[in-house]
Every structure is written in structure tokens, then in C-alpha cells.
Design an enzyme around this catalytic site. Structure first.
Site, PDB file in Angstrom:
ATOM      1  N   TYR A 146       0.859  -1.187   0.000  1.00 58.67           N
ATOM      2  CA  TYR A 146       0.000   0.000   0.000  1.00 58.67           C
ATOM      3  C   TYR A 146       0.888   1.227   0.000  1.00 58.67           C
ATOM      4  CZ  TYR A 146      -3.521   3.390   1.642  1.00 58.67           C
ATOM      5  OH  TYR A 146      -4.365   4.473   1.779  1.00 58.67           O
ATOM      6  N   ASP A 241       9.276   2.812  -0.523  1.00 56.39           N
ATOM      7  CA  ASP A 241       8.258   3.446   0.317  1.00 56.39           C
ATOM      8  C   ASP A 241       8.543   3.035   1.758  1.00 56.39           C
ATOM      9  OD1 ASP A 241       6.119   4.259   1.782  1.00 56.39           O
ATOM     10  OD2 ASP A 241       4.612   3.629   0.312  1.00 56.39           O
ATOM     11  N   LYS A 269       4.653   8.952   8.810  1.00 53.02           N
ATOM     12  CA  LYS A 269       4.438   8.398  10.157  1.00 53.02           C
ATOM     13  C   LYS A 269       5.439   8.924  11.189  1.00 53.02           C
ATOM     14  CE  LYS A 269       1.988   4.468   8.225  1.00 53.02           C
ATOM     15  NZ  LYS A 269       0.587   4.351   8.533  1.00 53.02           N
TER      16      LYS A 269
END
Ligand code: PLP
Length: 434
Positions: A146, A241, A269
Site C-alpha cells: 500500500y 516506500d 508516520k
């Protein structure tokens, strides 16, 4: 003992009238595990408190950012101090340079970095840069990974898309989806085959170097190396990523751990200390193609927001000061947890296997091994839902989906870990009754 959920239930009913599904991000609705969301009042250290006064030992950590635990005092102080000076200026601040320097110092492949406001923006912008820099349109990603919800990357995606069991999303034009090829994770031959056919049209291969959104799936030895060499051969950019793995697996992320140098890296994050933040960065020659230094356009009203930057500096600064011993300690605790829970599952005859890298792990209710999304999908999601509900009732907050990671933070004590293993043992005993 059944915990009261009266206030959470009534807030959820109210929220559903105003917010689609009652939540501002789908997986929070807890539909996949047959529950309803707890509305949170506050959190400190490793513990969450909901509006009904129930406490939970938290292993979600706001889906990864809170590696130092909730309401870390240094992060709170930095945000409060920054807020006193103003919440947003829409003009550069010195603090952005401080954070940028911390990021490029830690992440080996980054000469320059652009701050954005989410992981979605980071990945979307990195792909745009890759297309702009190479003049090519195709993107290769991996099924079950994702990279946020931008059109190009919402193809065969993990996380909430996997949890809801949907292949993509209405609203993503077929013409855009057809520019993204999705390949099985950990399958170098599939990558070679795709690149032999399309290689000179592929702008980038984007990958979670340790997958976290189909549950945790580590790269097989040689997989990331293969991506690097195939990208070099075809003039394709390699994008890591590291929105989850950045500052989670080490100060230099997965790329430092596995010693692979991507061309571009996405962060999110942890670098925002729990405030909205993302970043993408890489080689100077590539990053200087971004506006206003170059022609590839990307912008943001709240990019480099002073509160998020202050939180990021406080969080990343602490991680740097704590250094690798902090990461070793997190890994040790996660190892004890995963081994203890695994042993308890075995004792009660529960079919399960665990994957762990550092402080991120997933217990799959599958015989395993789980090396890709197809393997992950063999999990018994009903069993996960049962486990989730039993653990919630016992006061533990796990991700409300089989296809997510469990995160250990610096706030988890050895006692917390032991309590969790004991509760898992009781949960498995209950599940074994059928
Ligand atoms: N990339 C990865 C690897 C992620 O795990 C996520 C979110 O979970 C994203 C990108 C998107 O980040 P955000 O939710 O901040 O938009």
C-alpha cells in the site's frame, strides 16, 4: 469481564450520520473483525483510554508513528512551544532546515528532501517525479503493498483495500490504472519477465522494502538486490516506500538494514511524531527537478507545517540520541512477544505463523510461510477477528485487520509484553474450545 462501550456506541451512531461510515479512515471502523470502534479520549505511554474509561495496552501506535509511545513529553513540549509562535505561516522556517538535515543525515540515499503532509502525498509525488525525470509513464508496484490512496497506486493495494477485499476503487480511471503493473512480492522472476517486456517504458518500481500492509512480510534474500539491478539495467528508478519502515527498523530505515540504495525514498508516520507529515527525497539530480528548482510540480499549503516539523524534530532527534541500542531493545521486546504468542498458539493447537522484522510483526492465522499477498490471503480472517475481540475485551488494542502490523514502542515494558503473552494464551485457550 465485558467492558462497557456505551459512550463509544452512541458516538459511533452519531458519527455515522455525519462522516461516511462514521470514521475518517476506513479500517478504523473495525468492520473486518466484527466489532465497533472505541472512541479514544486520551493516551499516554503504551496505553489508550477510551470515552467509556476503558484502558488498552496499545500495539497500533496510531498505525506506526508513535515509536516513542503516546504523548511523549518532549514531543508535546515542542508542539506547545511551536504553537505559541503561530500554527502556520505559509512561508519557510528555520526548523524545516533542521528537520531536513536530520532526515538526510540518517537516510543513506537522500541528498535532498521535500516535506509534505502525508504518506499518500509522499508516494504520489515520488511517482510523479519518477515519471517526470524518466519521461516514462508505467509504474510497477507489488500486490498487497500500500502506498496511499492516489490513483496510480491504488491498484491491488494492501491495508484497508486488502481488509475490505476490493481489487481497486471506483473513481480510479481505467486509463490511469492501466499504467500500473502489479506483481507478486518476493518474485524476482515476475519482475524480470515484466521488465523484459515493458522495461524501457517503466518510470519506477515502487516497493515497501519490508511489506507492512499485507501484514508484515520481509523481503526474501536477494529480492531487493534484484530490484536494484533490474532498475539499473533499464534506467528505471527504484522507489522505496519507507513510510512505515523509515526510522522504525533503524535510523536509516530498511535501506540501511538491507544495504540497498534506492533512487527515491518516501517517509511518513514517525518523522511527524504523530502529527500529519510525510516526505520524499533522494539523489540531488532527481530532487532538483522538483518545482521551483525544476519543472515537476508539487506543492502544499501546510507542507512543512511548524507544529508537525517541531514534533518531527523532537521525535527524530530523540531517536538519533537514543541510537541503535534503542532499536536493538525494541527488537528484543518484539522477539519475546512474538515467540511467546507463537508458543501459546502452538500449545492450544491454533494454526498460526508469525513474521517479524525489528519491532513490526504480524501473527497470521495461516500455516505459513507467508511470503506474499497470496500467502497472506490464506489466513483465517474469522480466527483473527475472534482473537482481536478476545484481546480487546482483555484490554489490548491490536490492529482491526489481519493485514496490518503490530508495533512495539519504546513505552512497552517487559511486564507489558509478559501480560500480552498471558492474555494471548487465555485467548487461544478460548478459541480452541471452538
Ligand atoms: N505508504 C505506506 C507504506 C503506508 O503504510 C501508508 C499508510 O499506511 C502510506 C504510504 C500512506 O500514508 P498516509 O496514510 O499518511 O497517507
Amino acid at each position: 469481564m465485558e467492558k462497557s462501550q456505551e459512550k463509544s456506541r452512541s458516538l459511533f451512531a452519531e458519527a455515522k450520520k455525519l462522516i461516511p461510515g462514521g470514521v475518517n479512515s476506513p479500517v478504523r471502523a473495525c468492520a473486518a473483525v466484527g466489532g465497533e470502534p472505541r472512541f479514544i479520549l486520551s493516551a499516554r505511554g503504551a496505553y489508550l483510554t477510551d470515552v467509556d474509561g476503558n484502558q488498552y495496552l496499545d500495539y497500533v501506535g496510531s498505525w506506526g508513528p508513535l515509536i516513542l509511545g503516546h504523548a511523549d513529553p518532549a514531543v508535546i513540549a515542542a508542539v506547545a512551544e511551536a504553537a505559541e509562535r503561530g500554527t502556520s505561516f505559509g512561508a519557510p522556517t528555520e526548523a524545516e532546515i533542521v528537520l531536513a538535515r536530520l532526515l538526510v543525515t540518517c537516510v543513506p540515499s537522500m541528498d535532498m528532501v521535500r516535506l509534505v503532509s502525508s504518506g499518500t502525498e509522499a508516494a504520489m509525488s515520488a511517482v510523479r517525479l519518477a515519471r517526470g525525470a524518466t519521461g516514462r509513464d508505467l509504474v510497477i508496484k507489488f500486490t498487497g503493498c500500500y502506498h496511499g490512496h492516489s490513483d496510480s497506486l491504488l491498484v491491488e493495494a494492501g491495508s484497508g483495500v486488502a481488509t475490505l477485499g476490493i481489487p481497486g476503487s471506483p473513481g480510479v480511471p481505467q486509463a490511469i490504472a492501466s499504467l500500473t503493473l502489479s506483481l507478486p512480492y518476493n518474485d524476482p522472476e515476475a519482475v524480470s519477465r515484466a521488465m523484459e517486456t515493458y522495461g524501457d517504458r517503466v518510470a519506477c518500481i515502487i516497493v515497501e522494502p519490508v511489506a507492512g500492509n499485507m501484514g508484515v512480510v520481509p523481503p526474501e534474500p536477494g529480492f531487493l538486490e534484484h530490484l536494484r539491478s533490474v532498475c539499473d539495467r533499464f534506467g528505471t528508478l527504484l522507489v522505496f516506500d519507507e513510510v512505515i519502515t523509515g526510522f522504525r527498523l533503524s535510523l536509516g530505515g530498511a535501506q540501511a538494514l538491507y544495504k540497498i540504495t534506492p533512487d527515491l525514498t518516501c517517509l511518513g508516520k514517525i518523522i511527524g511524531g504523530g502529527l500529519p507529515m510525510g516526505a520524499y527525497g533522494g539523489r540531488r539530480d532527481l530532487m532538483e527537478k522538483i518545482a521551483p528548482a525544476g519543472p515537476v510540480y508539487q506543492a502544499g499549503t501546510l507542507s512543512g507545517n511548524p507544529l508537525a516539523v517541531a514534533a518531527g524534530i523532537a521525535a527524530v532527534g530523540q531517536l538519533i540520541r537514543n541510537g541503535e541500542p534503542f532499536y536493538r531493545e525494541l527488537s528484543r521486546k518484539a522477539e519475546v512477544l512474538v515467540a511467546g504468542v507463537g508458543k501459546a498458539a502452538e500449545k492450544h493447537g491454533i494454526t498460526a505463523c508469525a513474521n517479524r522484522v525489528g519491532s513490526m510483526s504480524t501473527l497470521f492465522f495461516a500455516p505459513g510461510p507467508v511470503k506474499n499477498y497470496t500467502d497472506a490471503k490464506t489466513s483465517d480472517t474469522k480466527a483473527y477477528g475472534h482473537y482481536f475481540r478476545l484481546m480487546t475485551r482483555a484490554g489490548f488494542n491490536f490492529a482491526p485487520s489481519q493485514f496490518e502490523a503490530l508495533f512495539v514502542s519504546g513505552a512497552h515494558t517487559d511486564d507489558d509484553i509478559e501480560k500480552t503473552i498471558a492474555a494471548a494464551d487465555r485467548a487461544f485457550a478460548e478459541m480452541a474450545k471452538g
